[in-house]
Design a protein around this motif. Structure first.
Motif, PDB file in Angstrom:
ATOM      1  N   VAL C  47       0.845  -1.384   0.446  1.00  0.00           N
ATOM      2  CA  VAL C  47       0.237  -0.047   0.378  1.00  0.00           C
ATOM      3  C   VAL C  47       0.384   0.999  -0.290  1.00  0.00           C
ATOM      4  O   VAL C  47       0.574   2.053  -1.153  1.00  0.00           O
ATOM      5  N   PRO C  48       1.804   1.646   0.780  1.00  0.00           N
ATOM      6  CA  PRO C  48       2.831   2.795   0.601  1.00  0.00           C
ATOM      7  C   PRO C  48       3.450   2.677  -0.374  1.00  0.00           C
ATOM      8  O   PRO C  48       3.657   4.121  -0.602  1.00  0.00           O
ATOM      9  N   ALA C  49       4.074   1.717  -0.856  1.00  0.00           N
ATOM     10  CA  ALA C  49       4.345   1.476  -2.086  1.00  0.00           C
ATOM     11  C   ALA C  49       3.858   2.665  -3.507  1.00  0.00           C
ATOM     12  O   ALA C  49       4.288   3.258  -3.972  1.00  0.00           O
ATOM     13  N   GLY C  50       2.227   2.492  -3.083  1.00  0.00           N
ATOM     14  CA  GLY C  50       1.712   3.789  -4.183  1.00  0.00           C
ATOM     15  C   GLY C  50       1.958   5.143  -3.601  1.00  0.00           C
ATOM     16  O   GLY C  50       2.023   6.346  -4.619  1.00  0.00           O
ATOM     17  N   LEU C  51       3.503   5.596  -2.567  1.00  0.00           N
ATOM     18  CA  LEU C  51       3.860   6.944  -2.455  1.00  0.00           C
ATOM     19  C   LEU C  51       4.964   7.168  -3.264  1.00  0.00           C
ATOM     20  O   LEU C  51       5.321   8.659  -3.459  1.00  0.00           O
ATOM     21  N   GLY C  52       5.223   6.633  -4.256  1.00  0.00           N
ATOM     22  CA  GLY C  52       6.267   6.403  -5.055  1.00  0.00           C
ATOM     23  C   GLY C  52       7.368   5.507  -5.171  1.00  0.00           C
ATOM     24  O   GLY C  52       7.612   4.679  -3.956  1.00  0.00           O
ATOM     25  N   ARG C  53       8.467   5.990  -5.414  1.00  0.00           N
ATOM     26  CA  ARG C  53       9.295   4.331  -5.956  1.00  0.00           C
ATOM     27  C   ARG C  53      10.535   5.122  -5.460  1.00  0.00           C
ATOM     28  O   ARG C  53      11.542   3.929  -4.799  1.00  0.00           O
ATOM     29  N   ASP C  54      10.590   6.219  -4.471  1.00  0.00           N
ATOM     30  CA  ASP C  54      11.829   6.448  -3.565  1.00  0.00           C
ATOM     31  C   ASP C  54      10.839   6.026  -1.877  1.00  0.00           C
ATOM     32  O   ASP C  54      11.350   6.797  -0.912  1.00  0.00           O
ATOM     33  N   VAL C  55      10.273   5.143  -1.835  1.00  0.00           N
ATOM     34  CA  VAL C  55       9.261   4.554  -0.023  1.00  0.00           C
ATOM     35  C   VAL C  55      10.121   3.912  -0.106  1.00  0.00           C
ATOM     36  O   VAL C  55      10.172   2.794  -0.836  1.00  0.00           O
ATOM     37  N   TYR C  56      10.632   3.921   1.505  1.00  0.00           N
ATOM     38  CA  TYR C  56      11.558   2.644   2.069  1.00  0.00           C
ATOM     39  C   TYR C  56      11.426   1.824   3.599  1.00  0.00           C
ATOM     40  O   TYR C  56      10.802   2.770   3.882  1.00  0.00           O
ATOM     41  N   ASN C  57      10.841   0.786   3.606  1.00  0.00           N
ATOM     42  CA  ASN C  57      10.898   0.553   5.399  1.00  0.00           C
ATOM     43  C   ASN C  57      11.570   0.013   6.063  1.00  0.00           C
ATOM     44  O   ASN C  57      12.814  -0.704   5.406  1.00  0.00           O
ATOM     45  N   ILE C  58      11.299  -0.147   7.697  1.00  0.00           N
ATOM     46  CA  ILE C  58      11.909  -0.844   8.495  1.00  0.00           C
ATOM     47  C   ILE C  58      10.378  -2.141   9.037  1.00  0.00           C
ATOM     48  O   ILE C  58      10.170  -0.743   9.436  1.00  0.00           O
ATOM     49  N   THR C  59      11.363  -3.436   8.659  1.00  0.00           N
ATOM     50  CA  THR C  59       9.633  -4.133   9.442  1.00  0.00           C
ATOM     51  C   THR C  59      10.625  -4.699  10.518  1.00  0.00           C
ATOM     52  O   THR C  59      11.488  -5.180  10.514  1.00  0.00           O
ATOM     53  N   GLY C  60       9.623  -4.210  11.714  1.00  0.00           N
ATOM     54  CA  GLY C  60      10.047  -4.584  12.950  1.00  0.00           C
ATOM     55  C   GLY C  60      11.358  -6.140  13.672  1.00  0.00           C
ATOM     56  O   GLY C  60      11.780  -6.239  14.318  1.00  0.00           O
ATOM     57  N   GLU C  61       9.886  -7.394  12.649  1.00  0.00           N
ATOM     58  CA  GLU C  61       9.955  -8.700  12.864  1.00  0.00           C
ATOM     59  C   GLU C  61      11.680  -8.450  13.202  1.00  0.00           C
ATOM     60  O   GLU C  61      12.913  -9.257  13.691  1.00  0.00           O
ATOM     61  N   PRO C  62      12.155  -8.580  11.286  1.00  0.00           N
ATOM     62  CA  PRO C  62      13.664  -8.864  11.034  1.00  0.00           C
ATOM     63  C   PRO C  62      14.933  -8.047  11.517  1.00  0.00           C
ATOM     64  O   PRO C  62      15.280  -8.283  11.889  1.00  0.00           O
ATOM     65  N   TYR C  63      14.268  -6.331  11.419  1.00  0.00           N
ATOM     66  CA  TYR C  63      14.650  -6.042  13.038  1.00  0.00           C
ATOM     67  C   TYR C  63      15.101  -6.326  13.959  1.00  0.00           C
ATOM     68  O   TYR C  63      16.488  -6.232  14.590  1.00  0.00           O
ATOM     69  N   GLY C  64      13.753  -6.802  14.238  1.00  0.00           N
ATOM     70  CA  GLY C  64      14.586  -7.421  16.518  1.00  0.00           C
ATOM     71  C   GLY C  64      15.280  -8.565  15.505  1.00  0.00           C
ATOM     72  O   GLY C  64      16.352  -8.815  16.912  1.00  0.00           O
ATOM     73  N   ALA C  65      14.643  -9.994  14.975  1.00  0.00           N
ATOM     74  CA  ALA C  65      15.873 -10.781  14.652  1.00  0.00           C
ATOM     75  C   ALA C  65      17.069 -10.104  14.522  1.00  0.00           C
ATOM     76  O   ALA C  65      18.367 -11.259  14.883  1.00  0.00           O
ATOM     77  N   SER C  66      17.257  -9.164  13.433  1.00  0.00           N
ATOM     78  CA  SER C  66      18.792  -8.918  13.811  1.00  0.00           C
ATOM     79  C   SER C  66      19.462  -8.772  14.954  1.00  0.00           C
ATOM     80  O   SER C  66      20.674  -8.988  14.966  1.00  0.00           O
ATOM     81  N   ILE C  67      18.888  -8.279  15.581  1.00  0.00           N
ATOM     82  CA  ILE C  67      19.696  -6.918  17.215  1.00  0.00           C
ATOM     83  C   ILE C  67      20.232  -8.483  17.515  1.00  0.00           C
ATOM     84  O   ILE C  67      21.423  -8.486  18.627  1.00  0.00           O
ATOM     85  N   ALA C  68      18.649  -9.905  17.918  1.00  0.00           N
ATOM     86  CA  ALA C  68      19.512 -10.667  18.437  1.00  0.00           C
ATOM     87  C   ALA C  68      20.914 -11.439  18.171  1.00  0.00           C
ATOM     88  O   ALA C  68      20.845 -12.437  19.461  1.00  0.00           O
ATOM     89  N   PHE C  69      21.237 -11.501  16.361  1.00  0.00           N
ATOM     90  CA  PHE C  69      21.927 -12.258  16.345  1.00  0.00           C
ATOM     91  C   PHE C  69      23.188 -11.528  17.420  1.00  0.00           C
ATOM     92  O   PHE C  69      24.491 -12.034  17.946  1.00  0.00           O
ATOM     93  N   ASP C  70      22.925 -10.106  18.069  1.00  0.00           N
ATOM     94  CA  ASP C  70      24.121  -9.260  18.303  1.00  0.00           C
ATOM     95  C   ASP C  70      24.090  -9.579  20.155  1.00  0.00           C
ATOM     96  O   ASP C  70      23.798  -8.872  20.700  1.00  0.00           O
ATOM     97  N   LYS C  71      24.164 -10.797  20.373  1.00  0.00           N
ATOM     98  CA  LYS C  71      23.874 -10.851  21.705  1.00  0.00           C
ATOM     99  C   LYS C  71      23.839  -9.908  22.639  1.00  0.00           C
ATOM    100  O   LYS C  71      23.615  -9.519  23.744  1.00  0.00           O
ATOM    101  N   LYS C  72      25.343  -8.910  22.467  1.00  0.00           N
ATOM    102  CA  LYS C  72      25.653  -8.243  23.932  1.00  0.00           C
ATOM    103  C   LYS C  72      24.725  -6.981  23.349  1.00  0.00           C
ATOM    104  O   LYS C  72      24.085  -6.482  23.851  1.00  0.00           O
ATOM    105  N   PHE C  73      24.918  -6.447  22.030  1.00  0.00           N
ATOM    106  CA  PHE C  73      23.216  -5.464  21.893  1.00  0.00           C
ATOM    107  C   PHE C  73      22.173  -5.653  22.698  1.00  0.00           C
ATOM    108  O   PHE C  73      21.101  -4.832  23.149  1.00  0.00           O
ATOM    109  N   SER C  74      21.860  -7.329  22.085  1.00  0.00           N
ATOM    110  CA  SER C  74      20.539  -7.091  22.590  1.00  0.00           C
ATOM    111  C   SER C  74      20.103  -7.099  24.136  1.00  0.00           C
ATOM    112  O   SER C  74      19.294  -6.761  24.473  1.00  0.00           O
ATOM    113  N   LEU C  75      21.186  -6.894  24.234  1.00  0.00           N
ATOM    114  CA  LEU C  75      21.310  -7.746  26.043  1.00  0.00           C
ATOM    115  C   LEU C  75      20.685  -6.002  26.979  1.00  0.00           C
ATOM    116  O   LEU C  75      19.684  -5.791  27.403  1.00  0.00           O
TER     117      LEU C  75
END
Lengths: 375, 259, 433, 302
Positions: C47-75
């Motif tokens: 849906v937000p893609a309709g706002l233009g080709r320069d629209v970028y998003n960050i999705t929370g779940e994979p982002y939270g998972a990426s953090i989990a890989f870095d145990k120190k930062f995650s803690l």
């Protein structure tokens, strides 16, 4: 004076069995206070809210993983132990994931003829929720009619809605008495009054309320009111806890529980010329469960207003262990209440509450609230 | 053929020697902080008891929490597998095995050959485990063995609210203050643990016969509570504490036959 | 000794680049005058893609998972969140995400990039509340779509329209919020891409029915992730087609993920991201996890074929359907997302049990490992009933407790012992290599 | 530690986890004719303390184990505090009970929670600048915020799990056969700080410690790992109420330098020191409240 309510609360299953015999009809167990009782009642059935029994149990672990709230497990335990064997039908109105599991496990492992999942919208703040919910009610009514073989007339719906409104109005009257500097109603009495109202036929409940209200207005309790507390949180019918709090120098004056004010606070307004839309609006507009309170946070101002109206000294925020919806509100809510001059005490509830540790926390909170007496 | 099973438990090391399905000798030692030495000691104890030398033993298998560190062992099997084989060896009718150790409770569902079909282990929080009773008997100032016995004399059930061993301790103390008879408290404690164990057992299903092994099988109070919770009477194999070692010895014999 | 030949995936690096580019694009969006929005991986991001080709998003779940890989930062993140008074048992992705927001640290370097708006859909008790808090903390506008209209097999017009109407409402809101003119042709393009990428992912999963399995689940995690980042983007759809062709090639040439494949398992729910070594440990026994309803059905969109088998859902394009206007696009998008397999069990565990048993049958599995994931209320919803339902059929099954994003709730020793026991019941012995 | 002079030790078989029992009174003071004599009785889950004050000044105190019968523990602790003072129970004008056995103090005039008492006691022990007080009791851990009079403004206690409580430390001391008083010192005697134990659960930490020792860790190293785990656990609790200077620690844990040092490091904040015995904070506060209460009573009477 509240004897009858306590009896209904204690002997809920006997009452239900008698009701079935007297009316030769059936009881529908309701998970969550968003179930439109008016519709069930209009079908000639008795809607009864399902609660736990606050005793340790060992039957639910195979069905619900331990990270879900104790209440949903306690509720399921009632079914698995056969305490509600008279209950032919169950219905859930969508709210949290936790209770949803009690419903689906109940459907699978407790014999019932009829189980209905009503997808009550989560986003009550969009205008589209209103026609949508009306549509869901139509669908629900159709399925109820198929089960009972009886039609549900608009007339019956309107009468049912009026009966429920009357019950809400009467309970409001009782709550208003609690605004008095020395309220004639204790917190545990009020709690059992509300809880029993979704365990029995509203006709009986209204009659009893009408009987006690006059006396209640002239009643004086020979006890110190002490600190005036409000109690906020998820489901709560832990009368033991309330009694303990009211035994150490405080009185519970009002609440925001789905087993309390959230259940009965607002009435059905007959303004659409369409009873189903009127009912849908009522459930959309009622004080929200945190799981439905977005994008805007409408609960907080509502709770604050109540704390002011009832002249509260402090707020106890209780939470069923693992209850995500409330965990998602509590830190912001207690901040909000503090900023507005209402100190809070946070307590975590389980199926059974060890009173010792709870008591220290409550007493310390009361000492904190109490004036300079100690200094 | 002679085989040995070494059970490297958290608290005790047990060794059992098996000859063609018959138990020849068994011995145990406190694990302490040097479990390997303890195992060696227990092993030679068992050998001398049966007048054997290490060379007479065709195969040695280990089991238990520290099984990977066991001396002499060619291979090892898990506690779950060992329990199933050990129990069904003497009680083929058993379908459900309950093992309650110091920190862990386990339920195993097996068939008549002792093949494990399903198992459950209590998740975090040790309230369901043996160390809970120890804490309680200390709080009650009643010796552990007596603790089990007195609870049999009670017919009153008091629900315990606290799940954590330490909090339960304070709950016990407040029961004492409330002048509750020690027998009733002891029963309350056993009922509490039993109910935690029972709810775990329900995950694999309560299929008769049910056997109980592990230290607590010597605690009549707990056994009584457990029976009430399960609504059945558990079988307690003799030398229940050697079941794991026995299971390991049996598997050792089998694997040796094969190759 | 190896029975099958194996070789690394050719498009592995491309997958990595694509993922890093995604986070970089978001970080740098403002430099190019683009728009940044944040929300969940479940949000209908076409849906937000309709706002233009320069629209970028960050999705929370994979982002939270990426953090989990870095145990120190995650803690650090977890504790920053707990210090604010949030409960320790809340969604661990959310706690990682909030922590990174409170600490103003971006997992990929630099500061937490401020979103222009939050856009989410509500699936569990936390999803709507997650960005409600982000929005109030960051003082950004917020819109959340309610998709909780019941299971797909009971969908009716009223239910579908509730979602579609909200999507129309979302578009009006986005135009107001961003001051941009909404472009329907971009929406249509995005919807087509989403159907293509999610159906292709299902195709890839089907290829894993082959013995030996061309992919193991641990690898699939790094591949399905793109669908959780931007399933509506052309580059993702194209990448999945490229990947599908390579996996086909692996199947045709018997290239295995695990040379000593002896035993085929599936897992359930998100894995404990900090402990993917669990899967390596399985390999020592010759056991491979070939996927799960989670890796198959979170991104993959499926349907039951006439012969009763489970397969990729036929896209509107494959049906020769032409999407010509906003309303039609939104209807297709809503219907497509409501059919998501991983969404059905939120209403009834039996629906999930059926699908899992279907996988056991079609993918010829020997056992099932359920991750009792304390970090995700949503995907563990009903999981014990799934266990009962699967065990009833005699399929070997085990559970292990953990947390996808909070390593404090993962007891490595306990889990490994449990796996030993399970492997033993499957008659497997550890390879002594 | 000047005030600990003249302590008499009781003879008993070695139980590592048990705190020593002792009593003390100020020979220099004469209580006869003093206008206000008050006492505080803190019956905790593990130990009980009695404090006797003359016009709000510390005169005598005792520290004993709590038995399984708390009225009895209260009596014992009281008579031990009175030992050699010539004072009897009847000479005391007002007695306040506190601690989790507070309602079971037979001779008390009033019961007040340990939260209020620790704040009030801490205020006297560490001065009126104290704003945050940490008390680690046998089974709970409290973070208390208070004002310049020692009045509680906010507090937080650990919930359902007993991990990171005094009891945990005692179980540990017992396991390692290190007497509880020495745990702290020994835990600091390590070349480098080991990683904290992963579980502060009383039961699981025990088994973790055992396996660490089996891996050849020294006792000291294991103690270090447990102390830092406990310190960390406590810090997360403190952060939730928010630590405002000055910061002070009461209760037995304050005597565990191993936890304190690590705690201060994590908070990067030093805690105030006091020459009072930190374990009497609760009883001290109770006795002080006693003074206020009796004086108010007398006012009313006039």
């Amino acid at each position: 004076m509240f004897k009858q309510f306590f009896e209904w609360y204690e002997k809920r299953h006997d009452y239900a069995r008698d009701w079935i015999a007297k009316n030769n009809s059936d009881v529908v167990g309701c998970f969550c206070s968003y179930v439109p009782e008016e519709i069930i009642y209009a079908a000639g059935l008795l809607p009864v809210r399902l609660l736990g029994s606050h005793e340790p149990q060992d039957v639910t672990e195979p069905h619900i993983f331990g990270m879900f709230c104790p209440f949903c497990r306690d509720v399921l335990a009632q079914g698995l132990k056969g305490r509600c064997d008279y209950m032919k039908g169950i219905t859930i109105a969508q709210s949290c994931l936790h209770l949803r599991q009690s419903f689906t496990s109940w459907e699978n492992h407790v014999p019932v003829d009829y189980a209905y999942y009503l997808p009550m919208p989560s986003k009550v703040q969009t205008r589209h929720a209103r026609p949508y919910l009306k549509g869901e009610y139509e669908r629900y009514i159709k399925s109820l009619e198929e089960w009972t073989g009886k039609r549900i007339s608009n007339e019956a719906l309107r009468e049912s809605a009026e009966l429920h409104n009357e019950n809400r109005r009467l309970m409001h009257e009782v709550y208003d008495l609690r605004k008095d500097p020395n309220p004639s109603v204790t917190g545990s009495e009020a709690m059992v009054m509300v809880v029993s109202s979704f365990l029995v036929d509203k006709k009986d409940h209204n009659a009893e309320l009408k009987r006690i209200l006059p006396e209640l207005k002239s009643r004086t309790l020979d006890r110190e009111t002490g600190s005036r507390l409000m109690i906020v949180g998820s489901e709560n019918d832990d009368t033991k806890f309330i009694k303990m709090v009211e035994s150490v120098g405080a009185t519970i004056i009002c609440d925001d529980h789905c087993t309390g004010t959230r259940y009965f606070w607002n009435e059905t307004k007959f303004e659409n010329g369409d009873i189903l839309q009127d009912l849908a609006d009522r459930y959309i507009d009622r004080p929200a469960c945190p799981s439905k309170d977005w994008e805007e946070r409408t609960r907080f101002p509502h709770i604050l207003q109540m704390a002011k109206d009832f002249n509260i000294d402090g707020v106890i925020i209780i939470q069923q262990k693992f209850c995500d919806p409330h965990e998602n509100d509590i830190p912001i809510l207690s901040e909000y209440l503090k900023e507005n001059g209402f100190p809070t005490l946070f307590l975590e509830f389980d199926v059974t509450v060890p009173l010792g540790p709870m008591r220290v926390r409550v007493e310390a909170f009361l000492e904190m609230l109490s004036e300079e007496e100690l200094f | 053929m002679i085989t040995a099973g070494i059970d490297m438990g958290a608290k005790f090391i047990k060794v059992l020697l098996l000859k063609d399905g018959e138990i020849m000798a068994k011995a145990q030692e406190m694990a302490g902080f040097e479990p390997v030495e303890a195992a060696e000691k227990a092993f030679s104890k068992a050998l001398s008891e049966s007048r054997l030398s290490k060379e007479d033993v065709n195969a040695i298998f280990a089991t238990g929490a520290g099984r990977k560190a066991a001396p002499f062992a060619q291979d090892s099997i898990t506690e779950v597998g060992a329990a199933a084989r050990g129990v069904t060896h003497s009680h083929p009718s058993v379908r459900t095995i309950i093992e309650v150790g110091a920190e862990e409770g386990r339920a195993v569902k097996c068939n008549e050959q002792g093949k494990v079909e399903d198992f459950a282990i209590n998740e975090k929080c040790a309230a369901g485990a043996g160390s809970f009773t120890e804490a309680m008997s200390r709080a009650l100032e009643v010796p552990l063995d007596e603790f089990g016995r007195i609870s049999l004399t009670s017919s009153k059930s008091i629900p315990m609210n606290a799940q954590c061993a330490v909090f339960a301790e304070s709950e016990v103390v407040s029961l004492v203050h409330a002048k509750t008879p020690k027998a009733d408290i002891a029963r309350a404690v056993h009922d509490a643990i039993a109910s935690r164990i029972v709810s775990m057992v329900r995950r694999v299903g309560i299929n008769n016969d049910v056997a109980l092994i592990g230290g607590v099988s010597y605690n009549p109070g707990f056994v009584d509570s457990l029976n009430r919770g399960l609504e059945t009477t558990v079988i307690i194999p003799e030398n229940a504490e050697y079941t794991g070692a026995l299971g390991a010895a049996i598997v050792a014999a089998e694997r040796n036959k094969n190759d | 000794m190896a029975e099958y030949k194996t070789e690394p995936l050719k498009c592995w690096n491309k997958a990595k680049e694509l993922r890093l580019k995604y986070y970089k694009d978001y970080q740098e969006a403002h430099k190019k005058g683009g728009i940044r929005w944040t929300g969940g991986a479940w949000a209908l991001d076409a849906v937000p893609a309709g706002l233009g080709r320069d629209v970028y998003n960050i999705t929370g779940e994979p982002y939270g998972a990426s953090i989990a890989f870095d145990k120190k930062f995650s803690l650090e993140c977890m504790e920053a969140t707990e210090a604010k008074g949030w409960a320790r048992d809340l969604c661990s992705y959310m706690r990682n995400y909030w922590g990174s927001m409170y600490l103003n640290k971006f997992a990929f370097g630099g500061e937490y990039p401020e979103p222009d708006f939050c856009y989410q859909d509500h699936i569990c008790c936390s999803h709507a509340k997650w960005y409600q808090h982000v929005a109030e903390y960051k003082k950004t506008p917020y819109f959340c779509v309610d998709v909780s209209v019941g299971p797909y097999n009971e969908l009716d017009e009223n239910r579908l329209m509730f979602v579609v109407n909200q999507l129309h409402e979302a578009i009006e809101w986005m135009e107001k919020t961003t001051g941009r003119k909404y472009q329907d042709e971009l929406l249509i393009e995005a919807v087509e891409n989403e159907c293509r990428s999610t159906s292709t992912w299902a195709e890839i999963c089907c290829l894993n029915m082959a013995k030996p399995a061309p992919l193991d689940e641990k690898t699939m995690y790094s591949l399905y992730v793109h669908g959780t980042l931007a399933k509506h983007k052309k580059e993702v759809a194209d990448f999945y087609e490229e990947l599908r062709d390579e996996v086909k090639y692996r199947v045709e040439n018997n290239i295995a993920a695990l040379p000593n494949e002896k035993c085929r398992l599936m897992s359930d729910t998100q894995p404990p991201w900090g402990f993917l070594k669990v899967f390596r440990y399985l390999e020592k026994y010759g056991a491979i996890s070939i996927g799960s309803l989670y890796t198959f059905g979170l991104i993959g969109i499926w349907e039951t074929k006439p012969d009763g088998a489970w397969g990729p859902r036929t896209t509107p394009m494959q049906k020769g359907e032409k999407i010509t206007n906003r309303d039609q696009a939104l209807r297709i998008l809503a219907d497509w997302n409501l059919s998501k397999p991983e969404w059905q069990h939120f209403y009834d565990p039996d629906l999930k049990t059926e699908m899992m048993l279907q996988i056991v049958k079609q993918w010829k599995l020997d056992g099932v490992m359920l991750h009792l994931n304390r970090g995700c209320e949503g995907l563990t919803c009903g999981i014990m009933e799934n266990r009962l339902g699967i065990a009833k059929t005699g399929t070997p099954i085990m559970t292990f407790e953990g947390n996808m994003g909070d390593e404090r709730e993962f007891d490595e020793k306990q889990v490994m012992t449990r796996i030993d026991s399970f492997m033993e019941t499957l008659g497997l012995q550890m390879m002594t290599v | 530690m000047s005030r600990l002079k003249g302590i008499k030790m009781t003879e008993e078989k070695k139980e590592f986890w048990r705190w020593k029992e002792y009593n003390w009174h100020d020979e220099a003071k004469d209580w006869k004719g003093v206008e206000t004599i008050t006492a505080g009785v803190d019956v905790g889950s593990v130990s009980s303390q009695v404090v006797i004050m003359l016009d709000g000044e510390l005169y005598a105190y005792s520290n004993m184990r709590t038995g399984s019968d708390s009225p009895d523990s209260a009596r014992k602790a009281m008579s031990w505090a009175l030992e050699d003072t010539g004072m009897t129970l009847d000479d005391i004008h007002y007695i306040v009970g506190t601690g989790y056995g507070r309602v079971n103090v037979p001779f008390s005039n009033r019961a007040i929670t340990e939260i209020a008492c620790h704040a009030r006691g801490g205020n006297m022990m560490y001065g009126s600048t104290v704003r945050t007080i940490l008390d680690m009791g046998g089974q709970d851990c409290k973070a208390i915020r208070c004002d310049e009079r020692g009045k509680v403004s906010n507090f937080l206690m650990n919930d359902k799990c007993a991990a990171g409580t005094g009891r945990g430390m005692e179980v540990f001391a017992d396991l390692l056969a290190v007497s509880i008083e020495d745990v702290g010192e020994q835990s600091l005697d390590v070349e480098e700080e080991p990683p904290p134990v992963s579980s502060t659960c009383v039961v699981f930490a025990k088994s973790e410690a055992t396996s660490l020792l089996r891996e050849g860790w020294s006792k000291k190293k294991v103690l270090a790992a447990y102390c830092s785990a406990m310190a960390h656990r406590v810090v997360t609790l403190l952060e939730r109420v928010g630590v405002e200077k000055d910061f002070a620690i009461t209760g037995g844990i304050a005597k565990n330098i191993g936890v304190i040092k690590r705690l201060e490091k994590e908070l990067n904040l030093t805690s105030l020191k006091s020459n009072y015995d930190t374990q009497i904070a609760g009883a001290l506060g109770a006795a002080l409240f006693g003074k206020t209460l009796i004086e108010k009573q007398r006012m009313k009477a006039k």
